[in-house]
Scaffold this motif. Structure first.
Motif, PDB file in Angstrom:
ATOM      1  N   PRO A 174       0.844  -1.201   0.000  1.00  0.00           N
ATOM      2  CA  PRO A 174       0.000   0.000   0.000  1.00  0.00           C
ATOM      3  C   PRO A 174       0.879   1.250   0.000  1.00  0.00           C
ATOM      4  CG  PRO A 174      -0.039  -1.043   2.161  1.00  0.00           C
ATOM      5  CD  PRO A 174       0.773  -1.925   1.268  1.00  0.00           C
ATOM      6  N   VAL A 175       0.449   2.276  -0.740  1.00  0.00           N
ATOM      7  CA  VAL A 175       1.218   3.510  -0.872  1.00  0.00           C
ATOM      8  C   VAL A 175       0.253   4.687  -0.779  1.00  0.00           C
ATOM      9  CG1 VAL A 175       2.729   4.833  -2.391  1.00  0.00           C
ATOM     10  CG2 VAL A 175       2.829   2.352  -2.438  1.00  0.00           C
ATOM     11  N   SER A 176       0.695   5.759  -0.145  1.00  0.00           N
ATOM     12  CA  SER A 176      -0.116   6.974  -0.084  1.00  0.00           C
ATOM     13  C   SER A 176       0.680   8.135  -0.668  1.00  0.00           C
ATOM     14  CB  SER A 176      -0.527   7.281   1.356  1.00  0.00           C
ATOM     15  OG  SER A 176       0.611   7.578   2.127  1.00  0.00           O
ATOM     16  N   ALA A 177      -0.020   9.191  -1.016  1.00  0.00           N
ATOM     17  CA  ALA A 177       0.620  10.358  -1.622  1.00  0.00           C
ATOM     18  C   ALA A 177       1.677  10.973  -0.705  1.00  0.00           C
ATOM     19  CB  ALA A 177      -0.437  11.388  -1.989  1.00  0.00           C
ATOM     20  N   SER A 178       1.498  10.870   0.588  1.00  0.00           N
ATOM     21  CA  SER A 178       2.465  11.440   1.526  1.00  0.00           C
ATOM     22  C   SER A 178       3.822  10.738   1.478  1.00  0.00           C
ATOM     23  CB  SER A 178       1.908  11.408   2.952  1.00  0.00           C
ATOM     24  OG  SER A 178       1.746  10.073   3.375  1.00  0.00           O
ATOM     25  N   GLN A 179       3.897   9.571   0.856  1.00  0.00           N
ATOM     26  CA  GLN A 179       5.156   8.836   0.739  1.00  0.00           C
ATOM     27  C   GLN A 179       5.957   9.254  -0.489  1.00  0.00           C
ATOM     28  OE1 GLN A 179       2.829   4.999   1.416  1.00  0.00           O
ATOM     29  NE2 GLN A 179       4.902   4.409   2.028  1.00  0.00           N
ATOM     30  N   SER A 180       5.402  10.103  -1.305  1.00  0.00           N
ATOM     31  CA  SER A 180       6.070  10.546  -2.528  1.00  0.00           C
ATOM     32  C   SER A 180       7.351  11.304  -2.197  1.00  0.00           C
ATOM     33  CB  SER A 180       5.112  11.445  -3.315  1.00  0.00           C
ATOM     34  OG  SER A 180       5.738  11.914  -4.470  1.00  0.00           O
ATOM     35  N   VAL A 181       8.396  11.046  -2.981  1.00  0.00           N
ATOM     36  CA  VAL A 181       9.669  11.771  -2.846  1.00  0.00           C
ATOM     37  C   VAL A 181      10.136  12.199  -4.232  1.00  0.00           C
ATOM     38  CG1 VAL A 181      10.378  10.604  -0.722  1.00  0.00           C
ATOM     39  CG2 VAL A 181      11.056   9.661  -2.923  1.00  0.00           C
ATOM     40  N   ALA A 182      11.045  13.138  -4.264  1.00  0.00           N
ATOM     41  CA  ALA A 182      11.593  13.618  -5.526  1.00  0.00           C
ATOM     42  C   ALA A 182      12.429  12.529  -6.189  1.00  0.00           C
ATOM     43  CB  ALA A 182      12.451  14.848  -5.289  1.00  0.00           C
ATOM     44  N   ILE A 183      12.351  12.467  -7.502  1.00  0.00           N
ATOM     45  CA  ILE A 183      13.146  11.499  -8.262  1.00  0.00           C
ATOM     46  C   ILE A 183      14.635  11.699  -8.002  1.00  0.00           C
ATOM     47  CG2 ILE A 183      13.790  10.840 -10.619  1.00  0.00           C
ATOM     48  CD1 ILE A 183      10.845  11.310 -11.394  1.00  0.00           C
ATOM     49  N   TRP A 187      18.630   5.518 -12.022  1.00  0.00           N
ATOM     50  CA  TRP A 187      17.173   5.371 -12.102  1.00  0.00           C
ATOM     51  C   TRP A 187      16.481   6.616 -12.635  1.00  0.00           C
ATOM     52  CZ3 TRP A 187      15.739   0.798 -12.371  1.00  0.00           C
ATOM     53  CH2 TRP A 187      16.248  -0.203 -11.561  1.00  0.00           C
ATOM     54  N   GLN A 188      17.089   7.754 -12.522  1.00  0.00           N
ATOM     55  CA  GLN A 188      16.387   9.011 -12.747  1.00  0.00           C
ATOM     56  C   GLN A 188      15.818   9.177 -14.150  1.00  0.00           C
ATOM     57  OE1 GLN A 188      18.618  12.291 -11.092  1.00  0.00           O
ATOM     58  NE2 GLN A 188      18.990  11.163  -9.212  1.00  0.00           N
ATOM     59  N   MET A 189      16.412   8.581 -15.169  1.00  0.00           N
ATOM     60  CA  MET A 189      15.895   8.686 -16.536  1.00  0.00           C
ATOM     61  C   MET A 189      14.893   7.578 -16.867  1.00  0.00           C
ATOM     62  SD  MET A 189      17.299  11.370 -17.819  1.00  0.00           S
ATOM     63  CE  MET A 189      17.128  11.203 -19.575  1.00  0.00           C
ATOM     64  N   LEU A 190      14.691   6.641 -15.959  1.00  0.00           N
ATOM     65  CA  LEU A 190      13.859   5.473 -16.239  1.00  0.00           C
ATOM     66  C   LEU A 190      12.540   5.457 -15.469  1.00  0.00           C
ATOM     67  CD1 LEU A 190      16.686   2.779 -16.035  1.00  0.00           C
ATOM     68  CD2 LEU A 190      15.833   3.943 -18.080  1.00  0.00           C
ATOM     69  N   VAL A 191      12.321   6.451 -14.627  1.00  0.00           N
ATOM     70  CA  VAL A 191      11.161   6.413 -13.741  1.00  0.00           C
ATOM     71  C   VAL A 191      10.255   7.622 -13.952  1.00  0.00           C
ATOM     72  CG1 VAL A 191      12.440   5.099 -12.009  1.00  0.00           C
ATOM     73  CG2 VAL A 191      12.318   7.580 -11.820  1.00  0.00           C
ATOM     74  N   GLN A 192       9.037   7.490 -13.443  1.00  0.00           N
ATOM     75  CA  GLN A 192       8.083   8.595 -13.490  1.00  0.00           C
ATOM     76  C   GLN A 192       7.811   9.159 -12.102  1.00  0.00           C
ATOM     77  OE1 GLN A 192       4.319   7.218 -14.957  1.00  0.00           O
ATOM     78  NE2 GLN A 192       4.363   5.357 -13.729  1.00  0.00           N
ATOM     79  N   ALA A 193       8.195   8.434 -11.059  1.00  0.00           N
ATOM     80  CA  ALA A 193       7.949   8.868  -9.685  1.00  0.00           C
ATOM     81  C   ALA A 193       8.798   8.026  -8.742  1.00  0.00           C
ATOM     82  CB  ALA A 193       6.464   8.719  -9.345  1.00  0.00           C
ATOM     83  N   ALA A 194       8.721   8.366  -7.457  1.00  0.00           N
ATOM     84  CA  ALA A 194       9.395   7.576  -6.421  1.00  0.00           C
ATOM     85  C   ALA A 194       8.602   7.727  -5.125  1.00  0.00           C
ATOM     86  CB  ALA A 194      10.826   8.061  -6.223  1.00  0.00           C
ATOM     87  N   PHE A 195       8.691   6.717  -4.268  1.00  0.00           N
ATOM     88  CA  PHE A 195       8.061   6.818  -2.959  1.00  0.00           C
ATOM     89  C   PHE A 195       8.947   6.150  -1.928  1.00  0.00           C
ATOM     90  CE2 PHE A 195       6.317   2.888  -4.664  1.00  0.00           C
ATOM     91  CZ  PHE A 195       6.337   2.016  -3.591  1.00  0.00           C
ATOM     92  N   LYS A 196       8.703   6.530  -0.677  1.00  0.00           N
ATOM     93  CA  LYS A 196       9.568   6.097   0.413  1.00  0.00           C
ATOM     94  C   LYS A 196       8.761   5.377   1.480  1.00  0.00           C
ATOM     95  CE  LYS A 196      13.276   8.107   3.102  1.00  0.00           C
ATOM     96  NZ  LYS A 196      14.060   9.314   3.310  1.00  0.00           N
ATOM     97  N   THR A 197       9.339   4.307   2.013  1.00  0.00           N
ATOM     98  CA  THR A 197       8.803   3.663   3.207  1.00  0.00           C
ATOM     99  C   THR A 197       9.807   3.943   4.324  1.00  0.00           C
ATOM    100  OG1 THR A 197       9.919   1.560   2.766  1.00  0.00           O
ATOM    101  CG2 THR A 197       7.698   1.827   1.849  1.00  0.00           C
ATOM    102  N   ASP A 198       9.613   3.342   5.471  1.00  0.00           N
ATOM    103  CA  ASP A 198      10.542   3.568   6.580  1.00  0.00           C
ATOM    104  C   ASP A 198      11.982   3.216   6.192  1.00  0.00           C
ATOM    105  OD1 ASP A 198       8.478   4.400   8.186  1.00  0.00           O
ATOM    106  OD2 ASP A 198       8.152   2.427   9.062  1.00  0.00           O
TER     107      ASP A 198
END
Length: 165
Positions: A114-123, A130-141
């Motif tokens: 499960p992921v929420s918008a608050s977990q979003s981080v900058a690429i 990874w930076q040229m291959l992704v559209q977003a990133a998210f963080k867990t603990d």
């Protein structure tokens, strides 16, 4: 507001992402509905002359599915040999706006997280490869997960993929 005149907090929308292990130490993420099937692949067809990370594919439900060796792409190392393993069959929108299929070779079993918008981080918090291959990133603990841009990955020619480095 509720019946007592208090402002109620709206719960944050929950999404889910599939976490795909592509090596013993690296994982990537795709959207919940982008992953269509996990397939045990016993043989891959090689297309000679192309880079190792995109020279293979397999037939699934009477369709040829190109298989992307994402770990080879980011490390620029040729895989040891094609052996039996798992592949995540994914759906994405092609550059022509059509539904297309591809596969990502896996080193283990994916899991839904499960992921929420608050977990979003900058690429930019991701490793540079990874930076040229992704559209977003998210963080867990414990981890930061790159969310793949599937249309970009599968819509590129082998030469285009090499130029992403």
């Amino acid at each position: 507001m509720n019946t007592q005149g208090q402002v109620e907090e709206t719960p944050e929308a929950q999404l889910s992402a599939w976490i795909l292990p592509i090596s013993s130490s690296e994982v990537v993420a795709v959207g919940q509905y982008e992953l269509k099937h996990i397939e045990s692949v016993s043989s891959l067809v090689s297309l000679p002359g192309l880079p190792a990370f995109c020279e293979q594919g397999f037939v699934w439900r009477d369709r040829f599915i190109p298989a992307l060796d994402l770990w080879s792409l980011v490390t620029r190392k040729r895989p040891v040999s094609a052996k039996e393993g798992l592949a995540a069959i994914i759906a994405y929108e092609s550059t022509e706006g059509e539904l297309a299929m591809g596969a990502i070779l896996l080193s283990g079993v994916p899991k839904l997280l499960p992921v929420s918008a608050s977990q979003s981080v900058a690429i930019t918090e991701l490793a540079s490869h990874w930076q040229m291959l992704v559209q977003a990133a998210f963080k867990t603990d414990a981890n930061v997960f790159p969310v793949l841009d599937l249309g970009r990955l599968f819509g590129k020619t082998p030469a285009d993929l090499l130029s992403l480095h």
